[in-house]
Write an enzyme that holds these catalytic residues in place. Structure first.
Site, PDB file in Angstrom:
ATOM      1  N   ASP A   1      32.679  56.514  88.021  1.00  0.00           N
ATOM      2  CA  ASP A   1      33.077  55.750  89.203  1.00  0.00           C
ATOM      3  C   ASP A   1      33.707  54.428  88.761  1.00  0.00           C
ATOM      4  O   ASP A   1      33.465  53.936  87.656  1.00  0.00           O
ATOM      5  CB  ASP A   1      31.883  55.497  90.127  1.00  0.00           C
TER       6      ASP A   1
ATOM      7  N   GLU B   1      27.438  54.011  89.055  1.00  0.00           N
ATOM      8  CA  GLU B   1      27.088  52.862  88.222  1.00  0.00           C
ATOM      9  C   GLU B   1      27.514  51.546  88.850  1.00  0.00           C
ATOM     10  O   GLU B   1      26.835  50.522  88.686  1.00  0.00           O
ATOM     11  CB  GLU B   1      27.736  53.011  86.836  1.00  0.00           C
TER      12      GLU B   1
END
Length: 446
Positions: free
Chosen positions: A85, A150
């Protein structure tokens, strides 16, 4: 030391990086039944497709929280902790190149994720592929774990750790060289209190940012201005409002910033009898290490506690203070919480824990740290020491893991910024370091 990288490996790496950058893998929670968004789901599946093509066996969590790719054999598990991400691109007019189209020019590669964390994650992957091509046999299982959350709440790794095997050792290619062996505990909290008639304040942004401004609108603007002048605080004035100016910094570096919320509270507290403002002005004050509350909290591995009041809400119904603390690795978190609760209660404030990430600490004399540091120094001739940090990487989600690269000392840091970019040769240098590291930790010539 044997050189494992080939021109073909480098070319294949760049091709895969261009592919991954093309996915706008920004959080869009719940989209199409995915946990974090369709683009994140797509890039996770694409990464697993790439790893399968390289000879890894793969696993995709049925709910889409994480995936992993594994090669090698043995009881021990070496984890490489990655995330796919990325943060949003922000204002596209600030970008010189399309953020989700990898662009190469003048030796640099531009695009969201090339530095955080798609570029480094792939560098570690193709380092292992280079070892495979050189005929290296692995005496440990090497598992690339791909997280998808994250940049927000790490729910991907929480699910992984609920369901999957814990690594024996490992690293996260999501920081800086030479190596981060200690990361402070990260505690984010909210203090709740009663509302205030006639006082409305909404200030602060993210938990991890020292607030740059905090505003007041109301009948006390003249008195507030006089109080701010008395305390020599910077501010801007309009007819009916005052905006106090601060200096923004990451919460881990709060001592280097100036907290606009605290300064606004110190300006208003003499003018109002408000317990929330009094707590900020009296109990906390302009003390970004929390010494007014706890005394000095520090240790040799990771340094001094940081304490950032990152947000403040006051209206007629409620008040809420949002705080980000970075706690030294050897400090007693529960003792600090108890002390903070007791002081907050004196100001009629109730404690709520919003989020907590346990610290990372792997001793400098451990086999993992000594091996990684030896490879780095041999490859770069750089004698910089391993460091501690107030930041947070996936390395702290498992024991005996550290953050290792891929940003070199002195390199331009562009993660989370417009025009994210990195030098292509630096990515190759990181790949070379990762190849030698994994060879020493888990390889043998067959």
């Amino acid at each position: 030391m044997k050189e494992f990288l080939t021109e073909q490996i480098k070319a294949d790496y760049l091709k895969s990086l261009k592919t991954l950058v093309s996915y706008p893998s920004v959080l869009n929670e719940g989209e199409n039944g995915t946990p974090f968004g369709q683009s994140i789901q797509n890039v996770l599946e694409k990464m697993l497709e790439i790893t399968r093509s390289l000879g890894f066996k793969t696993y995709l969590d049925p709910k889409g929280y994480y995936g992993y790719a594994e090669i090698g054999q043995g009881e021990e598990l070496l984890a490489v902790l990655c995330h796919l991400d990325v943060v949003p691109a922000g204002d596209l007019s600030d970008w010189e190149t399309p953020p989700f189209e990898a662009t190469i020019k003048d030796g640099w590669i531009h695009g969201r994720g090339v530095q955080d964390d798609k570029g480094p994650s792939l560098a570690a992957l193709y380092a292992v592929k280079a070892l495979m091509d050189a005929g290296v046999r692995f005496n440990k299982r090497i598992r690339f774990i791909y997280g998808t959350d994250e940049e927000t709440l790490w729910r991907c790794m929480a699910r992984y750790n609920e369901l999957e095997e814990t690594a024996t050792l490992g690293f996260a290619p999501d920081s800086s060289f030479p190596l981060t062996y200690a990361e402070k505990g990260l505690l984010q909290i909210k203090l709740h209190g009663s509302g205030s008639e006639g006082l409305t304040i909404e200030a602060g942004e993210a938990f991890n940012v020292v607030p740059a401004k905090a505003s007041y609108t109301g009948s006390l603007v003249d008195l507030l201005e006089a109080e701010l002048k008395k305390q020599a605080f910077d501010y801007e004035r309009t007819a009916d409002s005052v905006t106090v100016a601060g200096i923004p910094k990451h919460s881990k570096d709060a001592v280097e910033g100036v907290n606009a919320i605290i300064r606004l509270a110190k300006g208003l507290a003499p003018l109002l009898d408000d317990t929330t403002l009094n707590f900020l002005a009296e109990a906390v004050g302009e003390d970004a290490i929390g010494s007014n509350l706890f005394g000095t909290v520090s240790d040799e591995p990771s340094g001094t506690l940081s304490f950032n009041v990152s947000g403040l809400t006051i209206d007629q119904d409620k008040s809420e203070i949002r705080i980000d603390m970075r706690i030294p690795v050897l400090a007693d978190k529960e003792k600090l919480v108890q002390e903070l609760r007791q002081i907050a209660e004196k100001y009629q404030l109730c404690y709520e824990e919003f989020d907590y990430l346990a610290p990372l600490y792997v001793p400098l004399d451990s086999k993992l740290v000594s091996t990684l540091m030896a490879v780095y120094k041999e490859k770069t001739k750089d004698d910089s020491p391993a460091v501690s940090s107030g930041g947070a990487t996936f390395a702290r989600t498992m024991p005996n893991c550290v953050a290792f690269g891929a940003l070199f000392p002195g390199a331009l840091q562009t993660e989370h910024q417009a025009n994210e970019r990195t030098v292509i040769d630096d990515l190759y240098k990181a790949m070379d370091i990762y190849a030698e590291t994994i060879y020493r930790l888990a390889g043998e010539v067959s």
